[in-house]
Write a protein that holds these residues in place. Structure first.
Motif, PDB file in Angstrom:
ATOM      1  N   GLU A  70     -15.742  46.314  15.865  1.00  0.00           N
ATOM      2  CA  GLU A  70     -15.572  45.570  17.273  1.00  0.00           C
ATOM      3  C   GLU A  70     -16.090  44.120  17.166  1.00  0.00           C
ATOM      4  OE1 GLU A  70     -17.124  48.375  19.576  1.00  0.00           O
ATOM      5  OE2 GLU A  70     -15.273  48.785  20.694  1.00  0.00           O
ATOM      6  N   SER A 105     -25.609  40.231  10.752  1.00  0.00           N
ATOM      7  CA  SER A 105     -25.875  38.988  11.546  1.00  0.00           C
ATOM      8  C   SER A 105     -25.834  37.718  10.421  1.00  0.00           C
ATOM      9  CB  SER A 105     -26.891  38.790  12.484  1.00  0.00           C
ATOM     10  OG  SER A 105     -27.136  39.766  13.033  1.00  0.00           O
ATOM     11  N   ALA A 106     -26.296  37.783   9.435  1.00  0.00           N
ATOM     12  CA  ALA A 106     -26.605  36.926   8.249  1.00  0.00           C
ATOM     13  C   ALA A 106     -24.985  36.605   7.698  1.00  0.00           C
ATOM     14  CB  ALA A 106     -27.326  37.271   7.210  1.00  0.00           C
ATOM     15  N   PHE A 145     -22.235  37.035   9.470  1.00  0.00           N
ATOM     16  CA  PHE A 145     -21.698  36.493  10.340  1.00  0.00           C
ATOM     17  C   PHE A 145     -21.962  34.809  10.405  1.00  0.00           C
ATOM     18  CE2 PHE A 145     -21.423  34.992  15.174  1.00  0.00           C
ATOM     19  CZ  PHE A 145     -20.284  34.792  15.223  1.00  0.00           C
ATOM     20  N   GLY A 146     -23.306  34.590  10.146  1.00  0.00           N
ATOM     21  CA  GLY A 146     -23.619  33.174  10.212  1.00  0.00           C
ATOM     22  C   GLY A 146     -23.337  32.549   8.484  1.00  0.00           C
ATOM     23  N   LEU A 181     -21.882  41.151  12.410  1.00  0.00           N
ATOM     24  CA  LEU A 181     -22.257  41.522  14.027  1.00  0.00           C
ATOM     25  C   LEU A 181     -21.965  40.187  14.402  1.00  0.00           C
ATOM     26  CD1 LEU A 181     -23.636  43.236  16.232  1.00  0.00           C
ATOM     27  CD2 LEU A 181     -25.931  42.542  15.191  1.00  0.00           C
ATOM     28  N   THR A 182     -21.271  40.307  15.587  1.00  0.00           N
ATOM     29  CA  THR A 182     -20.843  38.834  16.095  1.00  0.00           C
ATOM     30  C   THR A 182     -21.067  38.866  17.656  1.00  0.00           C
ATOM     31  OG1 THR A 182     -18.656  39.700  16.571  1.00  0.00           O
ATOM     32  CG2 THR A 182     -18.977  38.820  14.351  1.00  0.00           C
ATOM     33  N   TYR A 183     -20.976  37.819  18.031  1.00  0.00           N
ATOM     34  CA  TYR A 183     -21.326  37.504  19.561  1.00  0.00           C
ATOM     35  C   TYR A 183     -20.224  38.643  20.290  1.00  0.00           C
ATOM     36  CZ  TYR A 183     -23.599  33.137  18.541  1.00  0.00           C
ATOM     37  OH  TYR A 183     -24.343  32.240  18.157  1.00  0.00           O
ATOM     38  N   TYR A 193     -19.252  41.479  19.283  1.00  0.00           N
ATOM     39  CA  TYR A 193     -19.520  42.970  19.364  1.00  0.00           C
ATOM     40  C   TYR A 193     -20.328  42.972  20.672  1.00  0.00           C
ATOM     41  CZ  TYR A 193     -21.742  47.026  18.493  1.00  0.00           C
ATOM     42  OH  TYR A 193     -22.332  48.540  18.598  1.00  0.00           O
ATOM     43  N   VAL A 194     -21.084  42.150  20.765  1.00  0.00           N
ATOM     44  CA  VAL A 194     -22.107  42.314  22.284  1.00  0.00           C
ATOM     45  C   VAL A 194     -21.133  42.206  23.388  1.00  0.00           C
ATOM     46  CG1 VAL A 194     -23.921  41.200  23.645  1.00  0.00           C
ATOM     47  CG2 VAL A 194     -24.104  41.428  20.891  1.00  0.00           C
ATOM     48  N   LYS A 195     -20.279  41.292  23.395  1.00  0.00           N
ATOM     49  CA  LYS A 195     -19.390  40.982  24.348  1.00  0.00           C
ATOM     50  C   LYS A 195     -18.426  42.169  24.943  1.00  0.00           C
ATOM     51  CE  LYS A 195     -16.020  37.575  26.019  1.00  0.00           C
ATOM     52  NZ  LYS A 195     -15.121  36.213  25.836  1.00  0.00           N
ATOM     53  N   SER A 217     -26.289  47.432  23.915  1.00  0.00           N
ATOM     54  CA  SER A 217     -25.437  46.743  24.652  1.00  0.00           C
ATOM     55  C   SER A 217     -24.941  46.942  25.960  1.00  0.00           C
ATOM     56  CB  SER A 217     -24.091  46.704  23.791  1.00  0.00           C
ATOM     57  OG  SER A 217     -24.265  46.341  22.582  1.00  0.00           O
ATOM     58  N   PHE A 230     -27.798  45.889  28.222  1.00  0.00           N
ATOM     59  CA  PHE A 230     -27.441  44.283  28.544  1.00  0.00           C
ATOM     60  C   PHE A 230     -26.546  44.016  29.530  1.00  0.00           C
ATOM     61  CE2 PHE A 230     -25.397  40.095  26.927  1.00  0.00           C
ATOM     62  CZ  PHE A 230     -26.174  39.397  27.357  1.00  0.00           C
ATOM     63  N   LEU A 270     -29.376  44.591  23.394  1.00  0.00           N
ATOM     64  CA  LEU A 270     -28.851  43.741  22.322  1.00  0.00           C
ATOM     65  C   LEU A 270     -27.727  42.769  22.994  1.00  0.00           C
ATOM     66  CD1 LEU A 270     -28.082  43.275  19.422  1.00  0.00           C
ATOM     67  CD2 LEU A 270     -26.049  44.960  19.687  1.00  0.00           C
ATOM     68  N   THR A 271     -28.210  41.384  22.713  1.00  0.00           N
ATOM     69  CA  THR A 271     -27.578  40.511  23.469  1.00  0.00           C
ATOM     70  C   THR A 271     -26.765  39.257  22.656  1.00  0.00           C
ATOM     71  OG1 THR A 271     -29.430  39.022  23.281  1.00  0.00           O
ATOM     72  CG2 THR A 271     -29.668  40.735  25.184  1.00  0.00           C
ATOM     73  N   TYR A 272     -26.129  38.497  23.231  1.00  0.00           N
ATOM     74  CA  TYR A 272     -25.591  37.339  22.534  1.00  0.00           C
ATOM     75  C   TYR A 272     -26.704  36.556  21.600  1.00  0.00           C
ATOM     76  CZ  TYR A 272     -21.640  37.901  25.648  1.00  0.00           C
ATOM     77  OH  TYR A 272     -20.739  38.586  26.242  1.00  0.00           O
ATOM     78  N   TYR A 295     -29.432  37.780  20.540  1.00  0.00           N
ATOM     79  CA  TYR A 295     -29.749  38.280  19.076  1.00  0.00           C
ATOM     80  C   TYR A 295     -29.016  37.817  17.998  1.00  0.00           C
ATOM     81  CZ  TYR A 295     -30.931  41.879  15.566  1.00  0.00           C
ATOM     82  OH  TYR A 295     -31.154  42.197  14.278  1.00  0.00           O
ATOM     83  N   VAL A 296     -27.608  37.793  18.369  1.00  0.00           N
ATOM     84  CA  VAL A 296     -26.799  37.557  17.365  1.00  0.00           C
ATOM     85  C   VAL A 296     -27.070  35.987  16.953  1.00  0.00           C
ATOM     86  CG1 VAL A 296     -24.209  37.141  16.924  1.00  0.00           C
ATOM     87  CG2 VAL A 296     -24.951  39.130  17.885  1.00  0.00           C
ATOM     88  N   ASN A 299     -30.046  35.298  14.750  1.00  0.00           N
ATOM     89  CA  ASN A 299     -29.997  35.860  13.537  1.00  0.00           C
ATOM     90  C   ASN A 299     -28.835  35.350  12.543  1.00  0.00           C
ATOM     91  OD1 ASN A 299     -32.463  37.577  13.335  1.00  0.00           O
ATOM     92  ND2 ASN A 299     -31.531  38.592  15.063  1.00  0.00           N
ATOM     93  N   ALA A 300     -28.020  34.938  13.259  1.00  0.00           N
ATOM     94  CA  ALA A 300     -26.810  34.271  12.624  1.00  0.00           C
ATOM     95  C   ALA A 300     -26.887  32.764  12.351  1.00  0.00           C
ATOM     96  CB  ALA A 300     -25.525  34.394  13.170  1.00  0.00           C
ATOM     97  N   SER A 301     -27.498  32.120  13.274  1.00  0.00           N
ATOM     98  CA  SER A 301     -27.549  30.760  13.154  1.00  0.00           C
ATOM     99  C   SER A 301     -28.739  29.950  13.300  1.00  0.00           C
ATOM    100  CB  SER A 301     -26.260  30.200  14.181  1.00  0.00           C
ATOM    101  OG  SER A 301     -26.648  30.569  15.386  1.00  0.00           O
TER     102      SER A 301
END
Lengths: 411, 411
Positions: A283, A317-318, A320-321, A398-400, A402-404, B317, B320, B398-400, B402-403, B406-408
């Protein structure tokens, strides 16, 4: 076990566009019976003769009604001829009534197809805790034979929130006979209040002794479907079913057959292709992550290490970034529970070495970042010096989204 | 063990605003030495007399240099008088040079404070895999005594990306003496390429026998810090340190003392308050989740179940998204590895029962949603009927963010 890539290239042919109906004698279809709003939600698969059957089920303590019924069916003759699957409702946590519904699905499908009830497997995926609208399903079963059949319709009918259909097929020669193995799968779907159910249906026209088939499936699932993780959650409805109808007319395969390993490699190729498709379609995922561990003391160690890397939210997450964050990889190895000499670890992302013998390596961060940006499959390689064992695990970033998807699927 | 809330209310006083310097004879401070851009990054804590020391360290196989040095110090006399901590750099995966740096921190701090080297503990948190800019740290140590000391400055100096300082303090009477227990902690910080390091420093003026102190800390950490999870990752630098300097002059506490349990309850209260602060301040978190399991067959089962719920990305999630998704909770119980009768589970969110004896309960979804929207602490209660054991675990949603963090984090 692990696949010897060279051998496969020589002897196992990946059939582009091949599917569960590519092996001789298998037919499948799918239609909309009303569990979902518009999309296909009822699928069926059958062989013209009863097939030796093997199955691996969810390890979740809570098992959905269709899982119970399928277990009962296989128990009788170790053979399955037909499979009826619905999506949109998991028929899990539904008590006695849910169990009766699963029996009804089996009964009416068997009757419709003129099969023994105990030769029918039942599978469901979707919402849990709501009773299956059984009349819609039974009305759908009545339509079988009146609609055009195709593997593609079956593939669609088993999906929940998957974004793509998942199929794979290989051919190999055994005893001078062409053997075909096909598969269809669904991955992480999330419908309130469901979890990431994984279903895979594998068909083959190979003639395989039933106990051997079960042992082959178990081995291969451990190397493939059990090495993927989208979010670590295990569903109440997970199932991998393998049917071998023998129509290729090879001499019956057993673990003593010279071609046994060859067959297992074919099966592993199909399962690995499907597993990677599932991981890639996690997802919200934008990238497939492949974590390979080599030089581990034993196979269990290698698997634990690879899964620990793939399962880390920080690593995901890394990726993804597009951040070449070896620290998070090393950390995940460290808490995996596996014992190893920390001064002998090396870590690579793609062709770039980030960590050498327990210390950071010199690397050009921008180059690794570019590799991570430009590739949809990110390779992480971990090298230990503890032994000869290796393992590969697959996951996704792990992306935005997924949370959405999981926080606000209803909007 | 578990805290008997009633007893605590009677006999343990939570001291609002109390901190690590509230117990007699402890002093602390913090300053900016240049590891971070602007914020405090060097902290120190000391007792005017050597204190009996207990410590619990990360279980990660890869342990940072300061962890090794602290272990060596405590080994000698089982006493610690001073603690020197830096943030901004974890001094982990830094090899021999990193180890020498940790020794230098210990040496110069001991010299500055006129303590034995082996009475000094060292702690670091921040970037891993980069050598500590040791001269900045040593210059910082020279400043001690020239700057105003305060627990608040220490609390600031140990933070990484925490958004709040974390402190707790309780008082209780033992032997007619007032005993004070104070604490400071940091939670999940994420600086490239770091992971969620958890540090806690607990001080008390109680007189406690050293072996008993170690056993008390181990017990309490298992019920508190080990029951929180932000993302399941365990750092190379985690440490909980407990110093008891005896200045309250109570008769030395041992497990045979009548007041032993009372002392443990005080310690548990401090650790639980800090643990909840850490969970609440998880990266990107908007809500604290408390999962309580009652009626489990044993304590280990209860802990596993509570942690499985708290650790599920799907549950996190859902919180959240203020989605009363009992299916994900039930599923997480099912894959926890604990065996229980699935037809006897009940699940509550806040005061609302969502699942009763293995089947969905009737509830007004909008009411539960309102509860989840209006509360910053979401209570999940799971009731089994297997036995008498219970456990509580804490986590966050788990929220936007967090991603995003950790991603950016670099942008």
């Amino acid at each position: 076990m692990g696949i010897n890539q060279k051998e496969i290239l020589q002897e196992i042919k990946i059939l582009d566009g091949g599917h569960i109906c590519s092996p001789k004698g298998f037919f499948a279809g799918g239609l909309h019976c009303g569990l979902k709003r518009k999309k296909h939600d009822l699928g069926w698969l059958y062989s013209i003769v009863p097939a030796n059957a093997a199955a691996v089920y969810t390890t979740n303590l809570i098992q959905a009604a269709p899982i119970l019924v399928t277990r009962e069916s296989i128990e009788v003759d170790k053979q399955i001829q037909g499979v009826i699957v619905n999506s949109g409702n998991a028929n899990a946590c539904t008590g006695e009534e849910g169990y009766r519904h699963a029996l009804l699905m089996r009964h009416y499908f068997a009757k419709k197809m003129n099969m023994k009830e105990e030769h029918v497997a039942v599978s469901s995926t979707g919402i849990i805790g709501e009773q299956l609208p059984i009349n819609k399903v039974l009305d759908g079963i009545k339509m079988i034979g009146k609609v055009e059949e195709s593997a593609a319709n079956f593939e669609k009918a088993i999906l929940t929130t998957d974004t793509t259909q998942k199929r794979a097929c290989v051919q190999l020669e055994i005893d001078g006979k062409m053997i075909t193995i096909g598969g269809a799968a669904k991955g992480s779907g999330m419908i309130h209040p469901n979890m990431a159910t994984m279903l895979a249906f594998i068909t083959t026209d190979a003639n395989v002794e039933q106990e051997a088939l079960q042992s082959a499936l178990k081995t291969v699932v451990d190397e493939t479907f059990n090495m993927i993780t989208v979010d670590g959650d295990t569903s109440t409805n997970d199932m991998v079913l393998l049917l071998a109808n023998g129509l290729a007319k090879n001499t019956m395969l057993t673990p003593n057959s010279p071609a046994w390993l060859h067959f297992i490699q074919g099966l592993e190729t199909v399962c690995q292709l499907l597993a990677k498709e599932i991981a890639k379609d996690g997802e919200g995922a934008t990238k497939l992550i492949e974590a390979k561990v080599i030089g581990a003391a034993g196979e269990e160690d290698a698997k634990k290490l690879a899964k620990s890397v793939i399962g880390s939210n920080l690593v995901k997450s890394a990726v993804f970034g597009t951040d070449p964050n070896w620290g998070r990889i090393v950390c995940a190895l460290g808490y995996s529970g596996v014992d190893f000499d920390t001064e002998n670890i090396s870590v690579f992302i793609g062709p770039y070495q980030l960590f050498a013998n327990g210390l950071p390596a010199l690397f050009e961060e921008s180059e690794v970042k570019t590799y991570m940006e430009e590739n949809n499959e990110i390779q992480i390689l971990v090298e230990l010096h503890e032994g000869e064992s290796s393992a590969i695990a697959w996951g996704c970033d792990l992306t935005y989204d997924y949370v959405k998807i999981n926080a606000s699927y209803r909007t």
